[in-house]
Enzyme design. Structure first.
Site, PDB file in Angstrom:
ATOM      1  N   ARG A 251       0.865  -1.190   0.000  1.00  0.00           N
ATOM      2  CA  ARG A 251       0.000   0.000   0.000  1.00  0.00           C
ATOM      3  C   ARG A 251       0.898   1.234   0.000  1.00  0.00           C
ATOM      4  O   ARG A 251       1.897   1.278   0.706  1.00  0.00           O
ATOM      5  CB  ARG A 251      -0.965   0.008   1.184  1.00  0.00           C
ATOM      6  N   HIS A 255      -1.512   3.317   6.853  1.00  0.00           N
ATOM      7  CA  HIS A 255      -2.646   2.433   7.141  1.00  0.00           C
ATOM      8  C   HIS A 255      -3.955   3.177   6.909  1.00  0.00           C
ATOM      9  O   HIS A 255      -4.883   2.673   6.293  1.00  0.00           O
ATOM     10  CB  HIS A 255      -2.562   1.936   8.583  1.00  0.00           C
ATOM     11  N   TYR A 263       7.210   4.032   9.986  1.00  0.00           N
ATOM     12  CA  TYR A 263       7.844   2.745  10.277  1.00  0.00           C
ATOM     13  C   TYR A 263       8.364   2.081   9.001  1.00  0.00           C
ATOM     14  O   TYR A 263       8.969   1.031   9.064  1.00  0.00           O
ATOM     15  CB  TYR A 263       6.816   1.809  10.969  1.00  0.00           C
TER      16      TYR A 263
HETATM   17  C1  LIG Z   1      -9.468  -8.018  15.635  1.00  0.00           C
HETATM   18  C2  LIG Z   1      -8.854  -6.686  15.322  1.00  0.00           C
HETATM   19  N1  LIG Z   1      -7.615  -6.405  15.779  1.00  0.00           N
HETATM   20  C3  LIG Z   1      -7.053  -5.189  15.499  1.00  0.00           C
HETATM   21  C4  LIG Z   1      -7.748  -4.257  14.782  1.00  0.00           C
HETATM   22  C5  LIG Z   1      -7.110  -2.886  14.476  1.00  0.00           C
HETATM   23  N2  LIG Z   1      -6.702  -2.861  13.092  1.00  0.00           N
HETATM   24  C6  LIG Z   1      -7.508  -2.375  12.118  1.00  0.00           C
HETATM   25  S1  LIG Z   1      -6.872  -2.558  10.586  1.00  0.00           S
HETATM   26  C7  LIG Z   1      -5.461  -3.267  11.199  1.00  0.00           C
HETATM   27  C8  LIG Z   1      -4.371  -3.735  10.269  1.00  0.00           C
HETATM   28  C9  LIG Z   1      -4.911  -4.734   9.310  1.00  0.00           C
HETATM   29  O1  LIG Z   1      -3.891  -5.282   8.535  1.00  0.00           O
HETATM   30  P1  LIG Z   1      -4.232  -6.283   7.371  1.00  0.00           P
HETATM   31  O2  LIG Z   1      -5.240  -7.281   7.809  1.00  0.00           O
HETATM   32  O3  LIG Z   1      -2.951  -6.812   6.871  1.00  0.00           O
HETATM   33  O4  LIG Z   1      -4.937  -5.368   6.268  1.00  0.00           O
HETATM   34  P2  LIG Z   1      -4.361  -4.006   5.657  1.00  0.00           P
HETATM   35  O5  LIG Z   1      -4.833  -2.897   6.547  1.00  0.00           O
HETATM   36  O6  LIG Z   1      -2.887  -4.121   5.609  1.00  0.00           O
HETATM   37  O7  LIG Z   1      -4.959  -3.891   4.314  1.00  0.00           O
HETATM   38  C10 LIG Z   1      -5.512  -3.369  12.589  1.00  0.00           C
HETATM   39  C11 LIG Z   1      -4.453  -3.960  13.422  1.00  0.00           C
HETATM   40  C12 LIG Z   1      -9.049  -4.589  14.352  1.00  0.00           C
HETATM   41  N3  LIG Z   1      -9.789  -3.760  13.620  1.00  0.00           N
HETATM   42  N4  LIG Z   1      -9.581  -5.818  14.620  1.00  0.00           N
END
Ligand SMILES: Cc1ncc(C[n+]2csc(CCOP(=O)(O)OP(=O)(O)O)c2C)c(N)n1
Length: 350
Positions: A251, A255, A263
């Protein structure tokens, strides 16, 4: 250039050349839409978080292009492009992002949870990975009713380490459900790099434990994603059971818009930007003999106009009235339990 009016899922019948130009348009439109949303967010016009999928357009485009009407898609929080690919009006999507009355949830939520079941799009869930069992459930319904549809569940590599992802995939494997799991592995779950949250390199390796195949492809290469998704989705639709597709990608933005992504190493971002899916596909089109400069100008203009029309629609839409917060929350008394069930009021049962 031919007008790009190829129907979704009509790969077999549409001339390939027209279809490829349509794919190009979709990637450009998704990129332009998301870039505009990032700008609107800085202007304080967007309600709630914005999770840009810039850099990942080839995945949503390549996976969704072969889908049919009636298929069910569970996007992840980064997949505004899924809505566009499923035929949701960009104006309504933009209105959703602005919390307007004309948005998908009529102003009740930000982008995050707004789905559109008319177009077979489930709203993403706050709990990462929780949409995987939902997609398995939709696939179970297709199987029980012998409907020729598939469910597709997108998720990140971070979400893949969650328990309900394991449960949903295991259930789908046991019952050989028509569901395709698509991991958008962009190497970071918020600030956590891949190696800090999983001990293997490929999420696809997990599929074998559930009794189905895992495939890996470059998520920045539209043709690679498309070739795999056409083949895998066709097999799943034909009753061969679930599959997992892992798309390696990156990406570009943080985030979410409030994350400067400090980071990450600047060099790493530049490397991935040099593999951007859009110029790569332009290179392909050019090598096939298209006048890419002319096509790019036309498509950019079309995408710009479509995004501007979406913004105009959303900006001129009203915010919901306070009492609307109570509407569409529960089924009204006497409403049928399901679209096929008899109305309870018709037989006196209440
Ligand atoms: C169960 C849970 N843990 C933590 C979060 C906080 N959180 C939201 S998005 C995210 C990162 C998600 O990473 P990934 O699944 O790899 O998808 P990306 O955002 O990289 O597309 C986190 C830690 C959450 N929403 N739900």
């Amino acid at each position: 250039m031919p007008e790009t009016n190829v129907a979704r899922g009509s790969v077999e019948t549409a001339p390939r050349v027209e279809y490829e130009l349509q794919l190009y348009y979709w990637m450009k439109l998704i990129r332009a839409f998301e870039e505009r949303v990032s700008r609107l967010h800085r202007q304080n016009k967007i309600l709630g978080g914005v999770y840009s999928g810039a850099g990942q357009e080839a995945i949503v485009t390549g996976i969704c292009a072969p889908l049919h009407d009636g298929d069910f898609v569970a996007p992840l929080h980064r997949d505004m492009g899924v809505f566009i690919m499923r035929g949701v009006d960009p104006g309504r999507l933009m209105a959703q992002l602005m919390g307007k009355e004309t948005g998908l949830s009529r102003g009740k939520d930000s982008f995050l949870h707004g789905g559109d079941l008319e177009h077979g799009v489930f709203g993403s869930t706050s709990m990462l990975g929780a949409s995987i069992p939902v997609a398995a459930g939709a696939a179970l319904k297709f199987k029980m009713k012998k409907e020729p549809n598939v469910a597709v569940a997108f998720f990140g590599e971070g979400a893949s380490s969650r328990g309900d992802v394991h449960e949903g995939m295991n259930f789908a494997g046991v019952h050989k459900l028509p569901v395709v799991f698509v991991c958008e592995n962009n190497r970071y779950a918020y600030s956590t790099p891949l190696e800090k949250q999983m001990a293997i390199e490929d999420v696809a390796d997990r599929a074998v434990a559930y009794g189905f195949k895992g495939h890996v492809c470059s998520g920045n290469d539209l043709l690679a994603v498309l070739e795999l998704s056409e083949r895998v989705i066709a097999r799943t639709r034909a009753g061969e059971g679930p599959a997992l597709i892992e798309c390696k990608t990156y990406r570009y933005r943080g985030h979410s818009e409030h994350d400067a992504a400090l980071y990450r190493d600047a060099e790493e971002l530049i490397e991935w930007q040099s593999r951007d899916p859009i110029p790569s596909f332009e290179f392909y089109l050019e090598k096939k003999g298209h006048d890419i400069k002319r096509i790019r100008e036309q498509i950019d203009e079309r995408a710009k106009q479509a995004v501007q029309a979406a913004v105009d629609f959303a900006e001129s839409s009203p915010l919901p009235e306070p009492q609307e917060a109570l509407e569409d929350i529960y089924a009204p008394p006497g409403a049928p339990i399901s679209p096929n069930a008899p109305n309870p009021s018709s037989n006196g049962a209440r």
